[in-house]
Design a protein around this motif. Sequence first.
Motif: not given
Length: 168
Positions: A98-99, A126-129, A134-136
């Motif tokens: 998680m780190a 910032l939209l990559m965050v 969502f991908y994860l």
Amino acid sequence: MPVKGKQGTKGQKQIMEENASTLKFYLCIILAVDVVYVMLTYFLFWDSFTTFYMVLLLVVNAAYLGSYKFLSNMARPTFAENGALVDGGIDLNMFEGMAEHMKDLILVSATTQALALISNYFWLFLLMVPGRAFYLLWVNILGPWFFAPPPEEDEKKAKKMERKMRRK
């Protein structure tokens, strides 16, 4: 190149020291990027620094603060009453932990903030965050849950159900 053999374990003192240096490294990144951005914006781009960009700066700083506090809480060592080290905290340099996601969030925020000095369109990075989040979520939780094969029925139970259906 993959490491052959068993991977060595780290002692608690070594984990504590590495965590301290990792936290110091990310704090230096946060402070350097933030100070450079604020100074250059104040002296060179003050006319174009509207409320929208102030809110974006607050969002990035909230991401910094949240991620850094999360990392520092994970790395908090535990000491016994006599001062001996009991636990060095969670290893922040562990692979796929998680780190690692929190460190990635700090780096994406810092890169976005630095590139926003060149063009304000870089704030879109910032939209990559949320996209990565969502991908994860999809890969690790939702996808396997939606596409999991149905549980296999026991042959004995299937024959029993078949006999019941014939009786009716």
